[in-house]
Write a protein that holds these residues in place. Structure first.
Motif, PDB file in Angstrom:
ATOM      1  N   VAL A 154      -5.910 -27.952 -31.276  1.00 28.80           N
ATOM      2  CA  VAL A 154      -5.733 -28.531 -32.604  1.00 28.80           C
ATOM      3  C   VAL A 154      -4.253 -28.778 -32.855  1.00 28.80           C
ATOM      4  CG1 VAL A 154      -5.963 -28.110 -35.086  1.00 28.80           C
ATOM      5  CG2 VAL A 154      -7.814 -27.450 -33.517  1.00 28.80           C
ATOM      6  N   ILE A 216     -11.143 -28.243 -39.070  1.00 31.80           N
ATOM      7  CA  ILE A 216     -11.330 -27.611 -37.756  1.00 31.80           C
ATOM      8  C   ILE A 216     -12.754 -27.076 -37.612  1.00 31.80           C
ATOM      9  CG2 ILE A 216     -10.594 -25.758 -36.199  1.00 31.80           C
ATOM     10  CD1 ILE A 216      -7.834 -25.876 -37.596  1.00 31.80           C
ATOM     11  N   VAL A 225     -11.965 -23.525 -30.133  1.00 31.29           N
ATOM     12  CA  VAL A 225     -10.525 -23.783 -30.185  1.00 31.29           C
ATOM     13  C   VAL A 225      -9.763 -22.799 -29.300  1.00 31.29           C
ATOM     14  CG1 VAL A 225      -8.494 -23.931 -31.678  1.00 31.29           C
ATOM     15  CG2 VAL A 225     -10.730 -24.716 -32.510  1.00 31.29           C
ATOM     16  N   VAL A 228      -4.121 -23.527 -31.659  1.00 34.43           N
ATOM     17  CA  VAL A 228      -3.604 -24.353 -32.747  1.00 34.43           C
ATOM     18  C   VAL A 228      -2.104 -24.448 -32.505  1.00 34.43           C
ATOM     19  CG1 VAL A 228      -3.244 -24.592 -35.215  1.00 34.43           C
ATOM     20  CG2 VAL A 228      -5.405 -23.662 -34.351  1.00 34.43           C
ATOM     21  N   ILE A 250      -2.693 -20.314 -41.446  1.00 35.04           N
ATOM     22  CA  ILE A 250      -3.165 -20.865 -40.166  1.00 35.04           C
ATOM     23  C   ILE A 250      -3.137 -19.787 -39.093  1.00 35.04           C
ATOM     24  CG2 ILE A 250      -2.691 -22.539 -38.352  1.00 35.04           C
ATOM     25  CD1 ILE A 250      -3.808 -23.865 -40.825  1.00 35.04           C
ATOM     26  N   CYS A 254      -6.307 -18.165 -36.917  1.00 34.50           N
ATOM     27  CA  CYS A 254      -6.323 -18.087 -35.453  1.00 34.50           C
ATOM     28  C   CYS A 254      -6.714 -16.687 -34.986  1.00 34.50           C
ATOM     29  CB  CYS A 254      -4.952 -18.471 -34.883  1.00 34.50           C
ATOM     30  SG  CYS A 254      -4.571 -20.231 -34.976  1.00 34.50           S
TER      31      CYS A 254
END
Length: 452
Positions: A154, A216, A225, A228, A250, A254
């Motif tokens: 991402v 996402i 994922v 990121v 963020i 994660c």
């Protein structure tokens, strides 16, 4: 703020014009370039360099220019920093190459030890060294995919991560970086960035993060994922500083989802933003961090540094390269880091901010064509817009940059819309020299705004 490398210099730290710019010798070299160098390689300032020291670049005609670009945030310690020059000279005299994977040497190990000390977090860390920022980003993606067993990566609107095939896919802007070069690498997904100047009024960093996370989860899937990847302050995208709370949110997502948070600190790192790394401003600790540019004062070197267990997840032989961690570049990096530490260049970056931001804000108030003044430390920018609107004005940005160049001040443009003037002075620039550069910038704005 004073010149932190004050003392005798072979290049006086002053702006001096002895010919029009470019001068006759530079024009001769431009003609030779046109005949021998691919036209696909761009250019910014049409003056050919003969030497440089501190924050001054001297061209082949004897003109001395103030450098507010630092080779795009590379010579943070200044041009021809004495300790770097000495270390490089000594290393070249000893040996210039063996390939670390064939005959290893202490310098590579010492750089990795320093990176473990200065990068965010007190966990066990390891590094691998490469040549360029793009190469570091590519290897960070390789490591993340191998360590997580996932493939999706991402990235964000306005991002810039390099010009190689994978990093072009990671980069947002089409022209000139991606146009005509596809197809690109797959399993790359782009989500909205926190861009306070262009976001909906009042949106917080946490709200902007929730917006990105929703994309996402809906369009990629949290368990798909691997990483990121984000610039804590975007570089080529226009020095976009996300709203407070965006990066921590963020990073928290994660950790909860099993993805790796990868900080691209290639342009922001090594004291540029007033601390060793931009992540430190909000206490964000990345799983992996990519560095280059300011790491070695102009010699080609980059790194991926991360949690030891992640860096060791890749099989032996899976990372490396012929020139990665070249001994001369490693010597330069060790001297660069010593210089930054001994002279508190993070503090110097904060002092540059304290000088420049009031001047830039006053310029914005006076001209009415600057929509936003932003940045941190010695990584600052103004976004140019048409008066009374948020419509980007790339044409004015280009004219002001050229007007500065003609008066002996090197400035750079940036931004998804090409309407950002960015300022990246060497951290050793003196107060008088910086004030002179800002006077030239003021005059360029006055001239070009009046000419519209």
């Amino acid at each position: 703020m004073t010149d932190v490398l004050a003392g005798p210099r072979s290049v006086p730290q002053e702006r001096r014009l002895v010919t029009e710019l470019p001068g006759p010798r530079s024009r001769e070299l431009a003609a030779r370039r046109a005949a021998a160098v691919s036209a696909a390689v761009g250019g910014t300032v049409p003056c050919y360099v003969e030497r440089a020291e501190g924050a001054v670049v001297v061209d082949v005609d004897g003109n001395a220019l103030i450098d507010l670009g630092a080779g795009i945030a590379v010579v943070n310690v200044g041009h021809a920093a004495p300790e770097v020059v000495a270390a490089v000279s000594d290393q070249v005299a000893a040996f210039s190459h063996t390939c670390f994977m064939v005959n290893p040497y202490e310098g590579y190990v010492a750089v990795c030890e320093e990176l473990a000390r200065i990068t965010p977090g007190d966990h066990a860390k390891k590094s691998a060294l490469f040549n360029s920022g793009a190469e570091a980003v590519e290897n960070a993606v390789k490591i993340a995919r191998h360590a997580t067993g996932r493939s999706a990566v991402v990235v964000f609107d306005h991002a810039y991560h390099g010009r190689t095939n994978l990093t072009m896919a990671l980069t947002a802007k089409n022209m000139p970086y991606k146009h005509g070069f596809g197809p690109f690498a797959s399993d790359i997904y782009r989500v909205p960035m926190s861009y306070p100047y262009r976001d909906e009024p009042g949106i917080s960093g946490a709200q902007a993060a929730a917006r990105a996370i929703a994309v996402i989860e809906a369009q990629v899937g949290a368990d798909e994922v691997a990483a990121v990847l984000i610039e804590p302050i975007q570089g080529e995208g226009g020095f976009v500083v996300p709203a407070d709370g965006f990066l921590p949110a963020i990073a928290d997502w994660c950790r909860q989802s099993g993805a790796l948070f990868v900080a691209d600190e290639i342009q922001t790192g090594f004291c540029r933003t007033g601390s060793w790394f931009a992540c430190e401003a909000e206490g964000v600790v990345p799983d992996l961090i990519t560095t280059a540019k300011g790491i070695a004062a102009g010699l080609p070197l980059s790194a991926v540094t991360g949690r030891a267990e992640i860096m060791d997840a890749v099989h032996t032989g899976g990372l490396g390269g012929t020139y990665g961690g070249n001994p001369v570049a490693c010597a330069a990096a060790l001297a660069t880091i010593r210089t930054m530490r001994e002279q508190d260049l993070a503090g110097a970056a904060r002092a540059i901010e304290a000088t420049m931001v009031p001047r830039l804000r006053a310029l914005a108030d006076r001209t009415g064509v600057i929509g936003d003044v932003r940045g941190r430390g010695a990584m600052l920018a103004v976004e140019l817009v048409r008066p009374g609107t948020t419509e980007p004005d790339a044409e004015l940005a280009g004219r002001i940059a050229k007007a500065c160049h003609a008066q002996g001040v090197i400035v750079l443009t940036a931004g998804t819309f090409g309407n950002v003037l960015r300022f990246l002075p060497p951290l050793v620039i003196g107060q008088e020299l910086l004030a002179d550069a800002l006077d030239v910038l003021d005059a360029a704005f006055a001239e070009q705004v009046a000419a519209r």
